[in-house]
Design a protein around this motif. Sequence first.
Motif, short mmCIF file in Angstrom:
data_model
loop_
_atom_site.label_atom_id
_atom_site.label_comp_id
_atom_site.label_asym_id
_atom_site.label_seq_id
_atom_site.Cartn_x
_atom_site.Cartn_y
_atom_site.Cartn_z
N THR A 13 -4.54 -27.37 -13.12
CA THR A 13 -5.47 -27.82 -14.15
C THR A 13 -6.83 -27.15 -14.05
OG1 THR A 13 -6.02 -29.69 -12.70
CG2 THR A 13 -4.34 -30.07 -14.38
N ASP A 14 -7.10 -26.52 -12.91
CA ASP A 14 -8.35 -25.78 -12.71
C ASP A 14 -8.13 -24.34 -13.20
OD1 ASP A 14 -10.47 -24.25 -11.79
OD2 ASP A 14 -10.50 -25.14 -9.79
N PRO A 15 -8.76 -23.92 -14.29
CA PRO A 15 -8.52 -22.57 -14.85
C PRO A 15 -8.79 -21.46 -13.84
CG PRO A 15 -9.75 -23.91 -16.41
CD PRO A 15 -9.72 -24.68 -15.13
N ALA A 16 -9.82 -21.61 -13.01
CA ALA A 16 -10.13 -20.57 -12.03
C ALA A 16 -9.02 -20.46 -11.00
CB ALA A 16 -11.47 -20.87 -11.35
N LEU A 17 -8.48 -21.59 -10.56
CA LEU A 17 -7.39 -21.57 -9.59
C LEU A 17 -6.13 -20.98 -10.21
CD1 LEU A 17 -6.24 -22.27 -6.83
CD2 LEU A 17 -5.83 -24.60 -7.66
N ALA A 18 -5.85 -21.35 -11.45
CA ALA A 18 -4.68 -20.81 -12.13
C ALA A 18 -4.76 -19.29 -12.24
CB ALA A 18 -4.54 -21.43 -13.52
N GLN A 19 -5.96 -18.79 -12.56
CA GLN A 19 -6.15 -17.35 -12.66
C GLN A 19 -6.00 -16.69 -11.30
OE1 GLN A 19 -6.17 -15.37 -14.99
NE2 GLN A 19 -7.48 -13.59 -14.67
N ALA A 20 -6.53 -17.32 -10.25
CA ALA A 20 -6.42 -16.75 -8.91
C ALA A 20 -4.96 -16.68 -8.46
CB ALA A 20 -7.24 -17.58 -7.93
N VAL A 21 -4.18 -17.71 -8.76
CA VAL A 21 -2.76 -17.72 -8.39
C VAL A 21 -2.02 -16.63 -9.15
CG1 VAL A 21 -0.64 -19.06 -8.53
CG2 VAL A 21 -2.75 -20.14 -7.71
N ARG A 22 -2.31 -16.49 -10.43
CA ARG A 22 -1.65 -15.47 -11.24
C ARG A 22 -1.95 -14.07 -10.70
NH1 ARG A 22 -4.37 -16.36 -15.48
NH2 ARG A 22 -2.98 -18.02 -16.24
N ARG A 23 -3.23 -13.81 -10.43
CA ARG A 23 -3.62 -12.49 -9.94
C ARG A 23 -3.05 -12.23 -8.54
NH1 ARG A 23 -10.04 -12.38 -11.68
NH2 ARG A 23 -9.72 -11.80 -13.89
N GLY A 24 -3.10 -13.27 -7.70
CA GLY A 24 -2.62 -13.10 -6.34
C GLY A 24 -1.14 -12.78 -6.29
N ARG A 25 -0.35 -13.47 -7.09
CA ARG A 25 1.09 -13.22 -7.08
C ARG A 25 1.40 -11.82 -7.62
NH1 ARG A 25 5.57 -15.92 -5.94
NH2 ARG A 25 7.49 -15.46 -7.07
N ARG A 26 0.73 -11.42 -8.67
CA ARG A 26 1.01 -10.10 -9.23
C ARG A 26 0.51 -9.00 -8.29
NH1 ARG A 26 -0.16 -11.53 -15.66
NH2 ARG A 26 1.97 -12.30 -16.03
N ARG A 27 -0.59 -9.24 -7.60
CA ARG A 27 -1.08 -8.27 -6.63
C ARG A 27 -0.10 -8.14 -5.45
NH1 ARG A 27 -5.46 -10.76 -5.17
NH2 ARG A 27 -6.58 -10.09 -7.05
N GLU A 28 0.46 -9.27 -5.03
CA GLU A 28 1.42 -9.26 -3.92
C GLU A 28 2.63 -8.37 -4.25
OE1 GLU A 28 4.58 -12.36 -1.81
OE2 GLU A 28 3.04 -13.12 -3.18
N PHE A 29 3.17 -8.52 -5.44
CA PHE A 29 4.37 -7.76 -5.79
C PHE A 29 4.05 -6.35 -6.26
CE2 PHE A 29 6.05 -12.10 -5.94
CZ PHE A 29 7.14 -11.94 -5.10
N ALA A 30 2.82 -6.12 -6.72
CA ALA A 30 2.43 -4.75 -7.06
C ALA A 30 2.51 -3.85 -5.84
CB ALA A 30 1.02 -4.74 -7.65
N ALA A 31 2.24 -4.42 -4.66
CA ALA A 31 2.32 -3.65 -3.42
C ALA A 31 3.74 -3.21 -3.12
CB ALA A 31 1.77 -4.47 -2.26
N HIS A 32 4.71 -3.84 -3.77
CA HIS A 32 6.12 -3.48 -3.56
C HIS A 32 6.70 -2.78 -4.78
CE1 HIS A 32 6.21 -5.77 0.18
NE2 HIS A 32 5.58 -6.73 -0.46
#
Length: 581
Positions: free
Chosen positions: A434-453
């Motif tokens: 429900t926190d937009p900043a947290l939702a954005q951080a989770v989205r970016r973090g997951r995509r960054r994690e898999f971009a490394a692969h």
Amino acid sequence: MQFEVWAPQADRVTLQCEGAARALTRDPERAGWWKGEATADDGARYGFALDDGPVLPDPRSRRQPDGPDGLSAVVDQERYRWRVPWPGRELPGAVLYELHVGTYTPEGTLDAAAARLGHLVELGITHVELMPVCPFPGRHGWGYDGVSLWAVHEPYGGPEALKRFVDRAHELGLGVVLDVVHNHLGPSGNHLPSFGPYFTDTHTTPWGAAVNLDAPGSDEVRAFLVGSALAWLRDFRLDGLRLDAVHALYDTRATHFLEELSAAVDHLAAEVGRPLFLIAETDLNNPRFITPRTENGLGLHAQWNDDFHHALHTALTGESQGYYGDFARDPFAALAKTLTGGYFHDGTYSGFRERHHGRPLDRARVAGHRLLGYSQTHDQIGNRAQGDRLSAHLSPGLLACAATLVLTAPFTPMLFMGEEWAAGTPWQYFADHTDPALAQAVRRGRRREFAAHGWAEKDVPDPGDPATRERSCLDWSEPERVEHARVLDWYRRLIALRRDQPDLTDPDLADTKVAYDERARWLAFRRGDVRVAVNLGKEVAAIPLGSRPALVLAAWEPVEAPGADGVLQLPGESCVVLSQP
């Protein structure tokens, strides 16, 4: 009724109940505790204000009708009238089924899931293992970012819905296990630090500060966690708990928290007169977790066995990324080692960790049912970039081989929902922050994690997109389709064999004998009079089983029992279970 709360750092504590304020007084017999009386019936809303702070929910709240940040609600545990007397169902001989309430049905509720339990009875399941049900922000999520460790997520139906689910399961003869998370709380909606030293910077975890199990104030924190665990087992009549990532429970005290918890659960089992058990998730490969307390162990009753999963996954798929690399060089040898010794890493060098890892199980003292074996779990599917199941990549024959190895191995088998019919739906990572900043951080973090692969951003689903959760819901029309129905029938036959053949539930790990051919891609093992053979290769495999007469108990493809030469001719991507007294 009496209200009480542990708030050792507060100078004043005020109870707000149904709009009225009442000052609480210090409990003279318990340091840091505050208590007071107020009139309140089931459903009454209340919270606590510390000093001049805002009104916060009760750390031991049994219900959060408006989510983790709202007021708590009183729950009368005696209000629900249990329909079914339940003697309990123990772990030895069990077949578990991991189920996520929010995606088991499109409705995503406990009542909707309860309506589908008949399917599990027909399948032959003995215990449902629910993924976490504690409240978390938003409506949909995996549940591992839960808070309010004594309550039930309101969108799932709240506490009475969980009782109805358990009652229905018990009515059908199914035990119920609940996944609980003691190693961290969610990034939002967690108000425990306002009340006391529930966390400590003495240790750190992948999720931030560690839960305080050994620093000042830890006595009450440990009591909080033990009390929560016992409440699930007692008030909801659960049969067991799965403890998430116990390797992240950092505790330097002489009596480890898990030892304290296991003793309390065993005591409760004696008190209520039914078996109760604890299953650990741990990647330490340390037998002490499942060694009895009388033998200086921690006394947990079982653990997930990721080594078996990793060996099986690499043998089936050929994948070698990440932790699969340790198993991929000789996957059939790795699989054979886990089938006979439980752990693959039992003091061996792990290239993934760049160090030696684990220690051997004493096969003479550790029963096979203390290890859970599986080919798929929420972690192993959902932590992939696209949440793809084995069914997205493997032929039906290889899926049948995976099922055969899981359901005839010397471990307690566990299935992940939908695998029994080779579900075509993925199971992706989703979170409704429900926190937009947290939702954005989770989205970016997951995509960054898999971009490394090597994954493109567009190919990694957005956890906050409602469509990600919707894609992950089971499609209950699939079991009626021919290609899915055949796999489902195979699972049913294997589970029935496990029930009917005593050798398949023999707890003696040392009695399993394995042969394999890495190059030809076949593996066979013996458990008493039962012989199991799988051929993961595409060509017919000649598998020597010995000259004694054999009877085919179940076969994925038509196959004849070995002739006078004792050689089984097993078709490619196929499997068979035989009796050979």
